[in-house]
Write an enzyme that holds these catalytic residues in place. Structure first.
Site, PDB file in Angstrom:
ATOM      1  N   LYS A  59      -5.291   3.894  -3.300  1.00  0.00           N
ATOM      2  CA  LYS A  59      -4.688   3.262  -2.123  1.00  0.00           C
ATOM      3  C   LYS A  59      -5.670   3.206  -0.949  1.00  0.00           C
ATOM      4  O   LYS A  59      -5.630   2.257  -0.152  1.00  0.00           O
ATOM      5  CB  LYS A  59      -3.402   3.992  -1.733  1.00  0.00           C
ATOM      6  CG  LYS A  59      -2.263   3.794  -2.722  1.00  0.00           C
ATOM      7  CD  LYS A  59      -1.915   2.314  -2.904  1.00  0.00           C
ATOM      8  CE  LYS A  59      -0.716   2.103  -3.810  1.00  0.00           C
ATOM      9  NZ  LYS A  59      -0.368   0.679  -3.967  1.00  0.00           N
ATOM     10  N   SER A  85       0.839  -1.190   0.000  1.00  0.00           N
ATOM     11  CA  SER A  85       0.000   0.000   0.000  1.00  0.00           C
ATOM     12  C   SER A  85       0.878   1.244   0.000  1.00  0.00           C
ATOM     13  O   SER A  85       1.946   1.269  -0.623  1.00  0.00           O
ATOM     14  CB  SER A  85      -0.942  -0.040   1.211  1.00  0.00           C
ATOM     15  OG  SER A  85      -1.831   1.045   1.206  1.00  0.00           O
ATOM     16  N   TYR A 141      -4.184   8.571  -7.058  1.00  0.00           N
ATOM     17  CA  TYR A 141      -3.345   7.605  -6.351  1.00  0.00           C
ATOM     18  C   TYR A 141      -3.858   7.401  -4.932  1.00  0.00           C
ATOM     19  O   TYR A 141      -3.984   6.255  -4.464  1.00  0.00           O
ATOM     20  CB  TYR A 141      -1.903   8.103  -6.337  1.00  0.00           C
ATOM     21  CG  TYR A 141      -0.928   7.152  -5.681  1.00  0.00           C
ATOM     22  CD1 TYR A 141      -0.719   5.880  -6.190  1.00  0.00           C
ATOM     23  CD2 TYR A 141      -0.211   7.537  -4.547  1.00  0.00           C
ATOM     24  CE1 TYR A 141       0.172   5.000  -5.598  1.00  0.00           C
ATOM     25  CE2 TYR A 141       0.688   6.672  -3.940  1.00  0.00           C
ATOM     26  CZ  TYR A 141       0.876   5.404  -4.469  1.00  0.00           C
ATOM     27  OH  TYR A 141       1.760   4.537  -3.866  1.00  0.00           O
TER      28      TYR A 141
END
Length: 280
Positions: free
Chosen positions: A150, A132, A146
């Site tokens: 995540k 992660s 992004y």
């Protein structure tokens, strides 16, 4: 019997470091990447099978897993490392770019995991480790996609861990934060930065944000090898621990997320990117 790990995104950075570490510790390794004929660099390592696996290509996923099982008899752990960070103002990002960020960072992880689960269930054991990011705990501007990917990975992994515990399969998250020095990740993110001249209203903010990122980046000390050590430890520690953080929280983002109430946390984060008023 030697154990076997399959690593995605093994051509560089954290993935490559993980392959070398597991192999050095006596594991069989299925080192997977999109372009093995171009990117494979594991000469001299014993019991490393290099295989093509593109997380956006279902056939390649099935083929790589089958090749690993055929070569080594079984797979004991999966390290979902493949991923990238899409940079740019959200308003400037076309839908196809948004889709691809999730296709790789979220749906790709799901597809590889789902493909290996029947094998793990048959063995009544297995470890799924997802790489992660601190961007799955806190958020930053210019990387909204992004961060979203995540955050999705964090939620998926946590929920999945409850399901798979019933099958004696463990799910783990390794969370690098503070930036990893000298990886292809940052180079690719810079190359993929999306801009739009029509959005000049953001120019001052983008300049401030880039300056803040440059200052943060200059302090990076963590290496891919450091992250690989944590990955190996998480896979082999025999516990059901879910999250492993690795990095330097000198900026205080993780601490702020975990210790401040929501209003104070958001104010703390905004302060890094707000236009500063000259002192009187």
């Amino acid at each position: 019997m030697k154990q076997t790990v399959l690593v995605t995104g093994a051509s560089s950075g954290i993935g490559q470091a993980a392959v070398r570490l597991f192999a050095g510790k006596g594991w069989n390794v299925v080192a997977t990447m999109r372009n093995p004929e171009r990117d494979a660099d594991f000469a001299g390592l014993d019991d490393v099978l290099v295989a093509r696996l593109d997380v956006e290509d279902q056939a390649s996923i099935q083929s790589a897993i089958a090749a690993g099982i055929e070569r080594f008899g079984r797979i004991d752990a999966l390290v979902n490392n493949a991923g990238y960070g899409q940079y740019g103002l959200f308003e400037a990002l076309p839908r196809e770019v948004i889709q691809r960020q999730f296709d790789v960072n979220v749906f790709g992880v799901m597809d590889v995991t789902r493909a290996v689960l029947p094998h793990f269930r048959a063995n009544r054991s297995g470890v799924v480790l997802n790489v992660s990011s601190g961007a799955g705990l806190f958020t930053l501007p210019l990387i909204s996609l992004y961060c979203a990917s995540k955050f999705a990975l964090e939620g998926f992994s946590e929920a999945l861990s409850y399901e798979l515990a019933s099958q004696n399969i463990t799910v783990k998250l390794v969370i690098p934060h503070g930036g990893v020095a000298a990886t292809r990740f940052s180079e690719r993110s810079a190359e993929d930065f999306v801009t739009d001249p029509a959005l000049a209203d953001y120019d001052d903010f983008v300049a401030r944000s880039n300056a803040a990122f440059a200052q943060m980046g200059s302090a990076r000390t963590m290496t891919s090898a450091d992250v690989a050590e944590v990955i190996f430890g998480a896979v082999t520690d025999g516990t059901d621990r879910l999250r492993y953080l690795v990095g330097d929280d000198a900026r205080g983002f993780v601490k702020a997320r975990r210790t401040l109430d929501d209003a104070d946390y958001v104010e703390f984060m905004r302060s890094h990117f707000r236009k500063q008023t000259p002192a009187q």
